[in-house]
Design a protein around this motif. Structure first.
Motif, PDB file in Angstrom:
ATOM      1  N   SER A  72       0.815  -1.210   0.000  1.00  0.00           N
ATOM      2  CA  SER A  72       0.000   0.000   0.000  1.00  0.00           C
ATOM      3  C   SER A  72       0.847   1.257   0.000  1.00  0.00           C
ATOM      4  O   SER A  72       0.716   2.112   0.878  1.00  0.00           O
TER       5      SER A  72
ATOM      6  N   GLY B  54      -2.539   0.901   7.976  1.00  0.00           N
ATOM      7  CA  GLY B  54      -3.892   0.988   8.511  1.00  0.00           C
ATOM      8  C   GLY B  54      -4.563   2.206   7.907  1.00  0.00           C
ATOM      9  O   GLY B  54      -4.683   2.321   6.689  1.00  0.00           O
ATOM     10  N   VAL B  55      -4.972   3.138   8.765  1.00  0.00           N
ATOM     11  CA  VAL B  55      -5.594   4.375   8.285  1.00  0.00           C
ATOM     12  C   VAL B  55      -4.646   5.554   8.369  1.00  0.00           C
ATOM     13  O   VAL B  55      -5.046   6.704   8.154  1.00  0.00           O
ATOM     14  N   THR B  56      -3.397   5.274   8.686  1.00  0.00           N
ATOM     15  CA  THR B  56      -2.403   6.328   8.916  1.00  0.00           C
ATOM     16  C   THR B  56      -1.417   6.379   7.770  1.00  0.00           C
ATOM     17  O   THR B  56      -0.956   5.343   7.297  1.00  0.00           O
ATOM     18  N   VAL B  57      -1.092   7.586   7.338  1.00  0.00           N
ATOM     19  CA  VAL B  57      -0.050   7.770   6.334  1.00  0.00           C
ATOM     20  C   VAL B  57       1.298   7.831   7.056  1.00  0.00           C
ATOM     21  O   VAL B  57       1.478   8.624   7.980  1.00  0.00           O
ATOM     22  N   THR B  58       2.214   6.986   6.635  1.00  0.00           N
ATOM     23  CA  THR B  58       3.535   6.953   7.258  1.00  0.00           C
ATOM     24  C   THR B  58       4.624   7.184   6.214  1.00  0.00           C
ATOM     25  O   THR B  58       4.420   6.916   5.026  1.00  0.00           O
TER      26      THR B  58
ATOM     27  N   MET C 226       0.360   3.766   3.337  1.00  0.00           N
ATOM     28  CA  MET C 226      -0.728   3.634   4.295  1.00  0.00           C
ATOM     29  C   MET C 226      -0.394   2.509   5.257  1.00  0.00           C
ATOM     30  O   MET C 226      -0.066   1.393   4.852  1.00  0.00           O
TER      31      MET C 226
END
Length: 123
Positions: free
Chosen positions: A27, A104-108, A102
């Motif tokens: 992702s 989970g729901v977090t952009v890293t 992505m």
């Protein structure tokens, strides 16, 4: 999760050529930097060639003029063409990418490494 998968290593005679590939999966949203490093047991991992976050290319001094990095942006894949190989190029070659992805729901934004591919230059 993002994965980097290297291929193309092997045994080659001095003066020969090899081409390494590194494909990404997962992702990922964008690639900030991507390239190749190598490591010999007992030594630190060193830069071979990379596309920097600024869009330029960077090469280790020992490979300049012999190795060429290229990429296929549509496939998020980088290649390393290695020519005029020398015994001292023998090492495990690792693909590296600094990726926006992505989780989970977090952009890293973080670094990822492949498992490495062995290149042996010997007669």
């Amino acid at each position: 999760q993002v994965r980097l998968v290297e291929s193309g290593g092997g045994l080659v005679q001095p003066g020969g050529s090899l081409r390494l590939s590194c494909a990404t999966s997962g992702s990922l949203l964008s690639i900030n930097a991507m390239g190749w490093y190598r490591q010999v047991p007992g030594n630190e991992r060193e830069l071979v060639a990379a596309f920097t976050s600024g869009g330029s290319t960077d090469y280790g001094d020992s490979v300049k003029g012999r190795f060429t990095i290229s990429r296929d942006n549509a496939r998020n894949t980088v290649y390393l063409q290695m020519d005029t190989l020398r015994p001292e190029d023998t090492a495990v070659y690792y693909c590296h990418a600094n990726v926006r992805a992505m989780l989970g729901v977090t952009v890293t934004i973080r670094d990822y490494w492949g498992e490495g591919t062995l290149v042996t230059v010997s007669s």
